[in-house]
Scaffold this motif. Structure first.
Motif, PDB file in Angstrom:
ATOM      1  N   UNK A  67      50.791  35.775  42.681  1.00 18.96           N
ATOM      2  CA  UNK A  67      51.047  34.862  43.797  1.00 18.96           C
ATOM      3  C   UNK A  67      51.184  35.639  45.100  1.00 18.96           C
ATOM      4  N   UNK A  68      51.927  36.738  45.046  1.00 20.66           N
ATOM      5  CA  UNK A  68      52.104  37.573  46.234  1.00 20.66           C
ATOM      6  C   UNK A  68      50.797  38.219  46.675  1.00 20.66           C
ATOM      7  N   UNK A  69      50.006  38.698  45.704  1.00 18.84           N
ATOM      8  CA  UNK A  69      48.733  39.342  46.051  1.00 18.84           C
ATOM      9  C   UNK A  69      47.773  38.352  46.691  1.00 18.84           C
ATOM     10  N   UNK A  70      47.771  37.110  46.231  1.00 17.85           N
ATOM     11  CA  UNK A  70      46.937  36.088  46.869  1.00 17.85           C
ATOM     12  C   UNK A  70      47.380  35.875  48.309  1.00 17.85           C
ATOM     13  N   UNK A  71      48.701  35.991  48.540  1.00 15.91           N
ATOM     14  CA  UNK A  71      49.238  35.864  49.904  1.00 15.91           C
ATOM     15  C   UNK A  71      49.047  37.132  50.723  1.00 15.91           C
ATOM     16  N   UNK A  72      48.429  38.158  50.112  1.00 15.57           N
ATOM     17  CA  UNK A  72      48.115  39.379  50.846  1.00 15.57           C
ATOM     18  C   UNK A  72      49.187  40.442  50.804  1.00 15.57           C
ATOM     19  N   UNK A  73      50.139  40.341  49.857  1.00 16.75           N
ATOM     20  CA  UNK A  73      51.240  41.302  49.782  1.00 16.75           C
ATOM     21  C   UNK A  73      51.391  41.871  48.365  1.00 16.75           C
ATOM     22  N   UNK A  74      52.222  42.916  48.255  1.00 14.92           N
ATOM     23  CA  UNK A  74      52.513  43.546  46.966  1.00 14.92           C
ATOM     24  C   UNK A  74      54.020  43.587  46.746  1.00 14.92           C
ATOM     25  N   UNK A  75      54.418  43.679  45.480  1.00 15.86           N
ATOM     26  CA  UNK A  75      55.830  43.872  45.144  1.00 15.86           C
ATOM     27  C   UNK A  75      55.938  44.925  44.053  1.00 15.86           C
ATOM     28  N   UNK A 265      51.407  44.766  36.009  1.00 16.92           N
ATOM     29  CA  UNK A 265      51.201  43.430  36.572  1.00 16.92           C
ATOM     30  C   UNK A 265      50.049  43.429  37.576  1.00 16.92           C
ATOM     31  N   UNK A 266      49.998  44.434  38.431  1.00 16.29           N
ATOM     32  CA  UNK A 266      48.902  44.531  39.400  1.00 16.29           C
ATOM     33  C   UNK A 266      47.574  44.697  38.672  1.00 16.29           C
ATOM     34  N   UNK A 267      47.568  45.531  37.628  1.00 16.45           N
ATOM     35  CA  UNK A 267      46.352  45.737  36.839  1.00 16.45           C
ATOM     36  C   UNK A 267      45.883  44.422  36.229  1.00 16.45           C
ATOM     37  N   UNK A 268      46.819  43.667  35.654  1.00 15.15           N
ATOM     38  CA  UNK A 268      46.466  42.390  35.032  1.00 15.15           C
ATOM     39  C   UNK A 268      45.937  41.399  36.070  1.00 15.15           C
ATOM     40  N   UNK A 269      46.542  41.405  37.258  1.00 16.26           N
ATOM     41  CA  UNK A 269      46.087  40.506  38.320  1.00 16.26           C
ATOM     42  C   UNK A 269      44.664  40.850  38.755  1.00 16.26           C
ATOM     43  N   UNK A 270      44.369  42.143  38.876  1.00 13.30           N
ATOM     44  CA  UNK A 270      43.026  42.585  39.276  1.00 13.30           C
ATOM     45  C   UNK A 270      42.004  42.231  38.200  1.00 13.30           C
ATOM     46  N   UNK A 271      42.347  42.525  36.933  1.00 16.49           N
ATOM     47  CA  UNK A 271      41.467  42.156  35.826  1.00 16.49           C
ATOM     48  C   UNK A 271      41.271  40.641  35.805  1.00 16.49           C
ATOM     49  N   UNK A 272      42.310  39.902  36.219  1.00 13.10           N
ATOM     50  CA  UNK A 272      42.251  38.444  36.261  1.00 13.10           C
ATOM     51  C   UNK A 272      41.548  37.875  37.474  1.00 13.10           C
ATOM     52  N   UNK A 273      40.941  38.735  38.302  1.00 12.78           N
ATOM     53  CA  UNK A 273      40.107  38.265  39.398  1.00 12.78           C
ATOM     54  C   UNK A 273      40.782  38.145  40.747  1.00 12.78           C
ATOM     55  N   UNK A 274      42.028  38.592  40.881  1.00 10.78           N
ATOM     56  CA  UNK A 274      42.721  38.522  42.170  1.00 10.78           C
ATOM     57  C   UNK A 274      42.259  39.657  43.078  1.00 10.78           C
ATOM     58  N   UNK A 275      41.935  39.315  44.319  1.00 15.63           N
ATOM     59  CA  UNK A 275      41.495  40.328  45.273  1.00 15.63           C
ATOM     60  C   UNK A 275      42.682  41.112  45.803  1.00 15.63           C
ATOM     61  N   UNK A 276      42.530  42.430  45.901  1.00 17.14           N
ATOM     62  CA  UNK A 276      43.592  43.262  46.472  1.00 17.14           C
ATOM     63  C   UNK A 276      43.785  42.978  47.954  1.00 17.14           C
ATOM     64  N   UNK A 277      42.765  42.437  48.592  1.00 18.82           N
ATOM     65  CA  UNK A 277      42.845  42.138  50.024  1.00 18.82           C
ATOM     66  C   UNK A 277      43.473  40.779  50.298  1.00 18.82           C
ATOM     67  N   UNK A 278      43.735  39.996  49.251  1.00 14.28           N
ATOM     68  CA  UNK A 278      44.388  38.706  49.415  1.00 14.28           C
ATOM     69  C   UNK A 278      43.401  37.572  49.643  1.00 14.28           C
ATOM     70  N   UNK A 279      43.920  36.348  49.560  1.00 14.53           N
ATOM     71  CA  UNK A 279      43.114  35.180  49.865  1.00 14.53           C
ATOM     72  C   UNK A 279      42.340  34.595  48.704  1.00 14.53           C
ATOM     73  N   UNK A 280      42.340  35.247  47.552  1.00 15.63           N
ATOM     74  CA  UNK A 280      41.590  34.750  46.403  1.00 15.63           C
ATOM     75  C   UNK A 280      42.269  35.190  45.115  1.00 15.63           C
ATOM     76  N   UNK A 281      42.317  34.283  44.151  1.00 21.94           N
ATOM     77  CA  UNK A 281      42.933  34.621  42.874  1.00 21.94           C
ATOM     78  C   UNK A 281      43.321  33.367  42.123  1.00 21.94           C
ATOM     79  N   UNK A 282      43.812  33.560  40.912  1.00 21.58           N
ATOM     80  CA  UNK A 282      44.174  32.434  40.060  1.00 21.58           C
ATOM     81  C   UNK A 282      45.271  32.854  39.100  1.00 21.58           C
TER      82      UNK A 282
END
Length: 333
Positions: A67-75, A265-282
């Protein structure tokens, strides 16, 4: 008629390829088929339940991180917040304090600390990667001081432990090797709720807008700071929930609990199609990412390809390959 069918089929295929879960679905199915064919004992109920159970704790954290990565941030502090949640919950339940209060505090404190991350980001303008890298160490240091560095451990059996991560004996009795746990339902519940928030509410639209272009989002009336702050709070809350689930299963917590979970978690998000630059993901894609990595771990161990402790090498390769593949899928769409 044939021409019409082809004409209708192409847009539907293109629409599916444009969705953020296209790449994760293809990756998940591909890995599953390969392991099913070439790895002995992979298609057993024991292996399948092991893959699912191993994905639950990281999966809950991954939802908040995604959720944070889609918003363009990291935790990067979620591992530390997981440990804090586990310590609060474990220490209170071990001392036979009110279980409802223990759960509430184990969720509330990490959520407040997540809000602290958001406030620092908003008021200083420092990138969230740096902010949460610093608070990660700060939170673990504070936990060490408060807990005096002790390891929590108990052998007590409590109803609240079974509620959050107990063994589902009913399924085990019906299906041989079906060692599912209640944590699976918590993970699915979190995925459904956050996915709904993301794709069916105004808040979800604001999350995508904030991650895509802050200037454009502000121009259309989106309160970017408030949106990101809420995302940080949700991320902290889910890290606390993961800590509760962890202690409920293993009945132990250490200062180092959750170390490395932020990168998983970041690895799983990337494998799951979330962009590191934000704005896209599921969120659904992130769930598939968690399951894919868990499946890879089980598959390479059963195939005796590498030592289990060196699985991080496989994760590293998977991240790079998945990022390239997901990007290629988007270009084809």
């Amino acid at each position: 008629m044939a021409t019409t069918a082809v004409t209708l089929q192409k847009p539907s295929v293109r629409r599916w390829l444009e969705s953020p879960i296209a790449g994760p679905v293809i990756t998940f199915v591909g890995v599953f088929v390969l392991f099913s064919i070439f790895v002995p004992n992979f298609l057993t109920m024991r292996s399948i339940t092991g893959i699912i159970n191993a994905a639950t704790l990281t999966g809950v954290i991954t939802v908040g991180v995604t959720l944070l990565m889609i918003a363009g941030e990291f935790d990067l502090s979620v591992g530390a917040l997981m440990a804090i949640g586990a310590f609060i919950y474990g220490s209170m339940t071990m001392n036979e304090m009110n279980s409802v209060l223990a759960v509430a505090l184990a969720l509330a404190v990490p959520a407040v600390l997540g809000a602290v991350n958001g406030w620092i980001l908003i008021f200083t303008g420092i990138p969230s990667f740096i902010v949460t890298l610093g608070t990660q160490y700060l939170y673990r240091g504070a936990l060490y001081v408060v807990s005096t560095g002790i390891m929590l451990q108990t052998v007590a059996e409590m109803r609240v432990y079974n509620l959050f991560n107990g063994r589902l004996d009913v399924i085990a009795d019906m299906i041989k090797g079906g060692n599912f746990r209640t944590s699976l339902f918590w993970l699915l519940g979190v995925v459904l709720v956050v996915q709904f928030l993301l794709v069916r509410t105004r808040f979800g639209n604001h999350v995508f807008a904030a991650g895509g272009s802050q200037a454009a989002a502000r121009a259309t009336g989106v309160n970017v700071n408030r949106t990101k702050l809420v995302c940080f709070i949700i991320s902290g809350l889910l890290a606390g929930l993961s800590g509760i689930m962890l202690f409920s299963q293993y009945k132990t917590a250490r200062i180092a609990t959750g170390a490395g979970e932020e990168l998983n978690a970041i690895a799983a998000a990337v494998v799951g199609g979330t962009l590191l630059t934000g704005g896209s993901g599921s969120i659904v894609g992130a769930l598939l990412g968690v399951l894919t990595i868990s499946m890879l771990r089980t598959g390479v161990i059963l195939a005796d390809i590498i030592e289990p402790d060196n699985f991080v090498a496989i994760v590293g390769v998977t991240i790079v390959v998945a990022a390239i593949f997901n990007n290629w899928i988007r270009k084809q769409a």
